[in-house]
Design a protein around this motif. Structure first.
Motif, PDB file in Angstrom:
ATOM      1  N   VAL A  73      37.570 -54.540  18.937  1.00 15.66           N
ATOM      2  CA  VAL A  73      36.769 -54.495  20.165  1.00 15.66           C
ATOM      3  C   VAL A  73      36.286 -55.913  20.441  1.00 15.66           C
ATOM      4  O   VAL A  73      35.654 -56.537  19.589  1.00 15.66           O
ATOM      5  CB  VAL A  73      35.564 -53.541  20.025  1.00 15.66           C
ATOM      6  CG1 VAL A  73      34.731 -53.539  21.288  1.00 15.66           C
ATOM      7  CG2 VAL A  73      36.023 -52.130  19.690  1.00 15.66           C
ATOM      8  N   TYR A  74      36.598 -56.422  21.625  1.00 14.96           N
ATOM      9  CA  TYR A  74      36.175 -57.756  22.040  1.00 14.96           C
ATOM     10  C   TYR A  74      35.310 -57.651  23.294  1.00 14.96           C
ATOM     11  O   TYR A  74      35.613 -56.875  24.196  1.00 14.96           O
ATOM     12  CB  TYR A  74      37.378 -58.640  22.383  1.00 14.96           C
ATOM     13  CG  TYR A  74      38.256 -58.988  21.213  1.00 14.96           C
ATOM     14  CD1 TYR A  74      37.886 -59.999  20.331  1.00 14.96           C
ATOM     15  CD2 TYR A  74      39.451 -58.326  20.997  1.00 14.96           C
ATOM     16  CE1 TYR A  74      38.698 -60.333  19.251  1.00 14.96           C
ATOM     17  CE2 TYR A  74      40.267 -58.651  19.922  1.00 14.96           C
ATOM     18  CZ  TYR A  74      39.879 -59.651  19.062  1.00 14.96           C
ATOM     19  OH  TYR A  74      40.680 -59.972  18.001  1.00 14.96           O
ATOM     20  N   PHE A  75      34.241 -58.443  23.337  1.00 21.69           N
ATOM     21  CA  PHE A  75      33.418 -58.575  24.537  1.00 21.69           C
ATOM     22  C   PHE A  75      33.637 -59.994  25.043  1.00 21.69           C
ATOM     23  O   PHE A  75      33.046 -60.940  24.544  1.00 21.69           O
ATOM     24  CB  PHE A  75      31.949 -58.307  24.216  1.00 21.69           C
ATOM     25  CG  PHE A  75      31.708 -56.901  23.780  1.00 21.69           C
ATOM     26  CD1 PHE A  75      31.766 -56.551  22.445  1.00 21.69           C
ATOM     27  CD2 PHE A  75      31.460 -55.917  24.714  1.00 21.69           C
ATOM     28  CE1 PHE A  75      31.570 -55.244  22.042  1.00 21.69           C
ATOM     29  CE2 PHE A  75      31.256 -54.611  24.330  1.00 21.69           C
ATOM     30  CZ  PHE A  75      31.312 -54.259  22.987  1.00 21.69           C
ATOM     31  N   THR A  76      34.536 -60.140  26.001  1.00 15.77           N
ATOM     32  CA  THR A  76      34.956 -61.439  26.499  1.00 15.77           C
ATOM     33  C   THR A  76      34.468 -61.592  27.941  1.00 15.77           C
ATOM     34  O   THR A  76      34.883 -60.846  28.804  1.00 15.77           O
ATOM     35  CB  THR A  76      36.492 -61.547  26.464  1.00 15.77           C
ATOM     36  OG1 THR A  76      36.935 -61.217  25.163  1.00 15.77           O
ATOM     37  CG2 THR A  76      36.951 -62.948  26.799  1.00 15.77           C
ATOM     38  N   GLY A  77      33.599 -62.546  28.165  1.00 12.45           N
ATOM     39  CA  GLY A  77      33.066 -62.721  29.510  1.00 12.45           C
ATOM     40  C   GLY A  77      32.136 -61.595  29.908  1.00 12.45           C
ATOM     41  O   GLY A  77      32.118 -61.161  31.046  1.00 12.45           O
ATOM     42  N   VAL A  78      31.333 -61.110  28.952  1.00 14.05           N
ATOM     43  CA  VAL A  78      30.391 -60.019  29.211  1.00 14.05           C
ATOM     44  C   VAL A  78      28.990 -60.579  29.293  1.00 14.05           C
ATOM     45  O   VAL A  78      28.574 -61.370  28.450  1.00 14.05           O
ATOM     46  CB  VAL A  78      30.471 -58.939  28.099  1.00 14.05           C
ATOM     47  CG1 VAL A  78      29.377 -57.909  28.252  1.00 14.05           C
ATOM     48  CG2 VAL A  78      31.830 -58.269  28.115  1.00 14.05           C
ATOM     49  N   GLN A  79      28.252 -60.123  30.295  1.00 14.76           N
ATOM     50  CA  GLN A  79      26.862 -60.519  30.436  1.00 14.76           C
ATOM     51  C   GLN A  79      25.992 -59.352  29.996  1.00 14.76           C
ATOM     52  O   GLN A  79      26.143 -58.236  30.476  1.00 14.76           O
ATOM     53  CB  GLN A  79      26.535 -60.894  31.872  1.00 14.76           C
ATOM     54  CG  GLN A  79      25.101 -61.356  32.044  1.00 14.76           C
ATOM     55  CD  GLN A  79      24.821 -61.813  33.458  1.00 14.76           C
ATOM     56  OE1 GLN A  79      25.673 -61.750  34.324  1.00 14.76           O
ATOM     57  NE2 GLN A  79      23.625 -62.274  33.683  1.00 14.76           N
ATOM     58  N   VAL A  80      25.080 -59.627  29.051  1.00  7.65           N
ATOM     59  CA  VAL A  80      24.114 -58.642  28.575  1.00  7.65           C
ATOM     60  C   VAL A  80      22.745 -59.232  28.823  1.00  7.65           C
ATOM     61  O   VAL A  80      22.375 -60.224  28.192  1.00  7.65           O
ATOM     62  CB  VAL A  80      24.296 -58.339  27.075  1.00  7.65           C
ATOM     63  CG1 VAL A  80      23.289 -57.301  26.616  1.00  7.65           C
ATOM     64  CG2 VAL A  80      25.706 -57.885  26.790  1.00  7.65           C
ATOM     65  N   GLU A  81      21.999 -58.638  29.750  1.00 12.37           N
ATOM     66  CA  GLU A  81      20.725 -59.189  30.193  1.00 12.37           C
ATOM     67  C   GLU A  81      20.925 -60.651  30.571  1.00 12.37           C
ATOM     68  O   GLU A  81      21.713 -60.960  31.429  1.00 12.37           O
ATOM     69  CB  GLU A  81      19.651 -58.989  29.130  1.00 12.37           C
ATOM     70  CG  GLU A  81      19.221 -57.557  28.988  1.00 12.37           C
ATOM     71  CD  GLU A  81      18.104 -57.358  28.000  1.00 12.37           C
ATOM     72  OE1 GLU A  81      17.868 -58.250  27.145  1.00 12.37           O
ATOM     73  OE2 GLU A  81      17.458 -56.322  28.077  1.00 12.37           O
ATOM     74  N   GLU A  82      20.240 -61.566  29.893  1.00 14.98           N
ATOM     75  CA  GLU A  82      20.350 -62.986  30.233  1.00 14.98           C
ATOM     76  C   GLU A  82      21.420 -63.708  29.426  1.00 14.98           C
ATOM     77  O   GLU A  82      21.718 -64.855  29.679  1.00 14.98           O
ATOM     78  CB  GLU A  82      19.001 -63.691  30.020  1.00 14.98           C
ATOM     79  CG  GLU A  82      17.887 -63.124  30.872  1.00 14.98           C
ATOM     80  CD  GLU A  82      18.178 -63.268  32.349  1.00 14.98           C
ATOM     81  OE1 GLU A  82      18.641 -64.335  32.786  1.00 14.98           O
ATOM     82  OE2 GLU A  82      17.949 -62.287  33.072  1.00 14.98           O
ATOM     83  N   ARG A  83      22.000 -63.038  28.448  1.00 11.36           N
ATOM     84  CA  ARG A  83      22.972 -63.692  27.578  1.00 11.36           C
ATOM     85  C   ARG A  83      24.375 -63.501  28.124  1.00 11.36           C
ATOM     86  O   ARG A  83      24.758 -62.399  28.500  1.00 11.36           O
ATOM     87  CB  ARG A  83      22.876 -63.091  26.181  1.00 11.36           C
ATOM     88  CG  ARG A  83      23.710 -63.827  25.206  1.00 11.36           C
ATOM     89  CD  ARG A  83      23.182 -63.646  23.827  1.00 11.36           C
ATOM     90  NE  ARG A  83      24.044 -64.398  22.928  1.00 11.36           N
ATOM     91  CZ  ARG A  83      24.146 -64.153  21.676  1.00 11.36           C
ATOM     92  NH1 ARG A  83      23.439 -63.197  21.148  1.00 11.36           N
ATOM     93  NH2 ARG A  83      24.949 -64.862  20.925  1.00 11.36           N
ATOM     94  N   TRP A  84      25.137 -64.557  28.123  1.00 12.16           N
ATOM     95  CA  TRP A  84      26.490 -64.535  28.690  1.00 12.16           C
ATOM     96  C   TRP A  84      27.487 -64.934  27.612  1.00 12.16           C
ATOM     97  O   TRP A  84      27.334 -65.947  26.955  1.00 12.16           O
ATOM     98  CB  TRP A  84      26.569 -65.517  29.851  1.00 12.16           C
ATOM     99  CG  TRP A  84      27.901 -65.572  30.503  1.00 12.16           C
ATOM    100  CD1 TRP A  84      28.851 -66.524  30.334  1.00 12.16           C
ATOM    101  CD2 TRP A  84      28.437 -64.645  31.430  1.00 12.16           C
ATOM    102  NE1 TRP A  84      29.946 -66.242  31.093  1.00 12.16           N
ATOM    103  CE2 TRP A  84      29.725 -65.093  31.782  1.00 12.16           C
ATOM    104  CE3 TRP A  84      27.967 -63.463  31.991  1.00 12.16           C
ATOM    105  CZ2 TRP A  84      30.530 -64.412  32.671  1.00 12.16           C
ATOM    106  CZ3 TRP A  84      28.774 -62.786  32.887  1.00 12.16           C
ATOM    107  CH2 TRP A  84      30.037 -63.266  33.218  1.00 12.16           C
TER     108      TRP A  84
END
Length: 100
Positions: A73-84
């Motif tokens: 599982v990869y999170f590539t170019g995902v924005q979570v709240e203020e973290r990118w």
């Protein structure tokens, strides 16, 4: 996309729905059991839903990793709240745990 990837994609939708994750701006693909997420990771408006953050991302990621057939599982170019997480960096669950 093989039939196994289609089944994994359906199960990912269920996991996201169970956690009230808004799929509108979140995209994912599954190829040979490898999931890649892009976009914005946020919750649907709900009175009982706590704010989204890295703990929720880790919980959802762990649930998805337990699905039959999921390899990575990869999170590539995902924005979570203020973290990118920039698109040029692949972030696996192990990387999130090391940054905590």
């Amino acid at each position: 996309m093989g039939t196994e990837d289609v089944r994994i994609t359906e199960q990912v939708r269920r996991v996201l729905a169970r956690h009230w994750i808004d799929p509108t701006d979140l995209r994912w693909t599954c190829t040979k059991g490898t999931l890649r997420f892009r976009g914005t990771f946020r919750r649907l408006p709900s009175p009982e839903s706590p704010p989204v953050g890295e703990p929720l991302l880790e919980t959802v990621s762990q649930e998805i990793r337990r699905l039959q057939g999921v390899q990575k599982v990869y999170f590539t170019g995902v924005q979570v709240e203020e973290r990118w997480f920039p698109p040029e960096i692949d972030v696996e669950q192990d990387d999130l745990e090391r940054q905590s």
